[in-house]
Motif scaffolding. Sequence first.
Motif, short mmCIF file in Angstrom:
data_model
loop_
_atom_site.label_atom_id
_atom_site.label_comp_id
_atom_site.label_asym_id
_atom_site.label_seq_id
_atom_site.Cartn_x
_atom_site.Cartn_y
_atom_site.Cartn_z
N GLY A 1 -18.37 -80.87 58.42
CA GLY A 1 -18.32 -81.60 57.34
C GLY A 1 -17.50 -81.84 56.16
N ARG A 2 -16.06 -81.21 56.75
CA ARG A 2 -14.97 -81.40 55.80
C ARG A 2 -14.27 -82.88 56.06
NH1 ARG A 2 -14.33 -77.79 51.99
NH2 ARG A 2 -15.05 -75.57 52.65
N ILE A 3 -13.73 -83.19 55.12
CA ILE A 3 -12.83 -84.50 55.41
C ILE A 3 -11.37 -84.04 55.38
CG2 ILE A 3 -12.18 -86.76 54.45
CD1 ILE A 3 -14.69 -87.03 53.08
N VAL A 4 -10.91 -84.01 56.52
CA VAL A 4 -9.45 -83.40 56.64
C VAL A 4 -8.56 -84.47 56.68
CG1 VAL A 4 -8.13 -81.99 58.25
CG2 VAL A 4 -10.49 -81.92 58.19
N THR A 5 -7.58 -84.10 55.91
CA THR A 5 -6.11 -84.85 55.77
C THR A 5 -5.06 -84.22 56.75
OG1 THR A 5 -4.83 -86.42 54.64
CG2 THR A 5 -5.49 -84.32 53.31
N PHE A 6 -4.12 -84.71 57.00
CA PHE A 6 -3.05 -84.04 57.34
C PHE A 6 -1.77 -84.05 56.66
CE2 PHE A 6 -5.85 -85.38 60.79
CZ PHE A 6 -5.90 -84.33 61.86
N GLY A 7 -1.43 -82.88 56.19
CA GLY A 7 -0.20 -83.04 55.28
C GLY A 7 1.45 -82.39 55.89
N ILE A 8 2.16 -83.39 55.88
CA ILE A 8 3.46 -83.20 56.39
C ILE A 8 4.24 -82.18 55.83
CG2 ILE A 8 5.50 -84.40 57.37
CD1 ILE A 8 2.89 -85.56 58.66
N THR A 9 4.79 -81.17 56.57
CA THR A 9 5.65 -80.18 56.06
C THR A 9 6.89 -80.82 55.43
OG1 THR A 9 4.80 -78.62 57.69
CG2 THR A 9 6.85 -77.98 56.39
N PRO A 10 7.22 -80.80 54.10
CA PRO A 10 8.28 -81.40 53.62
C PRO A 10 9.68 -80.83 54.23
CG PRO A 10 6.74 -80.71 51.88
CD PRO A 10 6.46 -80.08 53.17
N THR A 11 10.80 -82.00 54.21
CA THR A 11 12.08 -81.46 54.71
C THR A 11 12.97 -81.69 53.43
OG1 THR A 11 12.37 -83.72 55.52
CG2 THR A 11 11.63 -82.08 56.99
N GLY A 12 12.41 -81.99 52.35
CA GLY A 12 13.26 -82.36 51.10
C GLY A 12 12.34 -82.98 50.13
N PRO A 13 13.19 -82.94 49.10
CA PRO A 13 12.39 -83.37 47.66
C PRO A 13 12.06 -84.86 47.71
CG PRO A 13 14.56 -83.05 47.13
CD PRO A 13 14.34 -82.65 48.67
N ALA B 1 9.75 -83.44 42.42
CA ALA B 1 9.60 -83.31 43.80
C ALA B 1 10.55 -81.90 43.95
CB ALA B 1 10.17 -84.31 44.36
N ARG B 2 11.45 -81.44 43.46
CA ARG B 2 12.33 -80.38 43.57
C ARG B 2 11.78 -79.18 43.32
NH1 ARG B 2 16.60 -84.00 42.24
NH2 ARG B 2 16.59 -82.96 39.88
N ALA B 3 10.84 -79.23 42.09
CA ALA B 3 10.08 -78.10 41.74
C ALA B 3 8.89 -77.74 42.49
CB ALA B 3 9.72 -78.60 40.13
N MET B 4 8.05 -78.85 42.87
CA MET B 4 7.14 -78.38 43.87
C MET B 4 7.57 -77.76 45.09
SD MET B 4 4.47 -81.71 43.49
CE MET B 4 5.84 -82.99 43.94
N LEU B 5 8.78 -78.16 45.98
CA LEU B 5 9.31 -77.62 47.03
C LEU B 5 9.48 -76.21 46.61
CD1 LEU B 5 8.85 -80.35 48.16
CD2 LEU B 5 11.15 -79.91 49.24
N GLU B 6 10.22 -75.91 45.58
CA GLU B 6 10.63 -74.65 45.02
C GLU B 6 9.41 -73.80 45.02
OE1 GLU B 6 13.05 -75.05 41.76
OE2 GLU B 6 14.69 -75.66 42.52
N GLN B 7 8.46 -74.23 44.36
CA GLN B 7 6.93 -73.33 44.19
C GLN B 7 6.39 -73.22 45.44
OE1 GLN B 7 4.24 -75.29 41.47
NE2 GLN B 7 2.67 -74.42 42.60
N GLY B 8 6.50 -74.18 46.40
CA GLY B 8 5.79 -73.86 47.85
C GLY B 8 4.28 -74.50 47.85
N GLY B 9 3.49 -74.57 48.96
CA GLY B 9 2.41 -74.75 49.00
C GLY B 9 2.10 -76.48 48.81
N PHE B 10 3.00 -77.30 48.86
CA PHE B 10 3.09 -78.72 48.73
C PHE B 10 3.25 -79.39 50.08
CE2 PHE B 10 3.09 -77.46 44.24
CZ PHE B 10 2.24 -78.43 43.68
N LEU B 11 2.58 -80.49 50.48
CA LEU B 11 2.77 -81.16 51.66
C LEU B 11 3.06 -82.50 51.37
CD1 LEU B 11 0.05 -79.24 53.82
CD2 LEU B 11 2.45 -78.86 54.00
N TRP B 12 3.63 -83.29 52.06
CA TRP B 12 3.63 -84.84 51.98
C TRP B 12 2.16 -85.20 52.38
CZ3 TRP B 12 9.01 -85.64 54.97
CH2 TRP B 12 9.80 -85.53 54.07
N ASN B 13 1.77 -86.57 51.62
CA ASN B 13 0.38 -86.83 52.11
C ASN B 13 0.84 -88.23 53.12
OD1 ASN B 13 -2.01 -88.18 51.94
ND2 ASN B 13 -2.30 -88.51 49.84
#
Length: 474
Positions: free
Chosen positions: A138-150, A182-194
Amino acid sequence: MTPIAPVILCGGSGTRLWPLSREAYPKQFVDLGGGRTLFKDTLARALRTPSRQEPVIICNEAHRFYVAASLREMGAQATILLEPAPRNTAPAIALAALALTADGADPLMLVLPSDHALKDEEPLLRAVESAAPLAAEGRIVTFGITPTGPETGFGYIETGAPLGDGGFRVARFVEKPDAATARAMLEQGGFLWNSGMFLMRASVYLQELERFAPEIATACRAAWDARAQDGAFCRPEAAAFLASPADSIDYAVMEHTDRAAVVPLSTQWSDLGSWEAFYQAGPVDGDGNVCQGDVLAHDTRDCYFNARHRLVAAIGLRGLAIVETRDALLVAPRERVQEVKAIVRRLADAGRPECKQHLRVYRPWGSYETLVVGDRFQVKRIIVDPGAELSLQMHHHRAEHWVVVSGTAEVVNGTETRLYTEDQSTYIPVGTAHRLRNPGIIPLVLIEIQSGSYLGEDDIVRFSDAYGREGSSR
């Protein structure tokens, strides 16, 4: 394993890739070389889906024959749903869900945009297998791309608590950020591209749409209930569908539902949404240039060239994007290529054809290309696919002279029907009913010389047509 039905969305117009992509010829159907297109790549990807069902394809009315031709070329079958007009992804996916549940089934839908590029598809196939148990429950799953840069051109997904099977709850969606964010999110971690790719049960999507966007759900269900079948195409009822708000699945459902999950996907991915994205995805030479086509560059660095029809020579350039087609040339700094949409708007406001179609126009029977335009005359090259035919038609304001270059033409000219082969010709007077057919097994190529007081494509009266276009110029 629960059956997985690929759903391919190809309703986009690709205005950010003008002049190569046009309203009538969007980027997913543009030939990237050797007959390869982003749509065909997506279809091939869909056909590799584990435990798959026949794909469902949602496209615009004007692009239906690109889809049908691609399916024929790849030997594939699909359900083709025609949007009367674009209404964004939430209504389009709703139509697919209604089609997939019409016979009482309830498969998982793998929603794939038709204009994305993946260098390696294996990680996606593995991610789909990981996401399937989450979607089945029952989940609606999206696929998040592992970022390679901001990257500032993509939206982001913040991951929440782990769910097992490699997935996470979605903590929040983030709109396209500025560079600092974008740079701050990558430094924090836990963010993926939509990525805009999803896996979910068809019934779950319809339930969540009813909860959070009932106007869309109601309009789409009414359009589906009043649908009509037109050969290979399914046409939802136009007035009902056009009553739907135009909204994305992210805004309509994903930002509100508590069923949202994300599975990380590590692969080289791009939505190829700008010429800068093409530069980043292309092979870079020793001077930092990406050159497609016939290009000579001297003392030129960090540029993107796309030469489609002629030699492009450059001297002393830095950081530009240059895209050449038969009827238009784009020159812009790479960091400003997103602003091409402003050019497209100006072309549209001025009623210029360059925003809508190329000089080569595709039709269900083949294509035609304008070679010369003058006062009261124009010259076209017409290509008719084997076994295909044009409509039985006439023109009020122009006469036509046809010269066969290669292949065989069966021509209805008034009351006479004759075969013409290479170097033979015929003349169609104004007001004469005529039809052109290719009875052979190779493409028919001919030169058409039009002459008259008005040469517009809307000067066509169709008496009969194999593609359901009687009375129109489409």
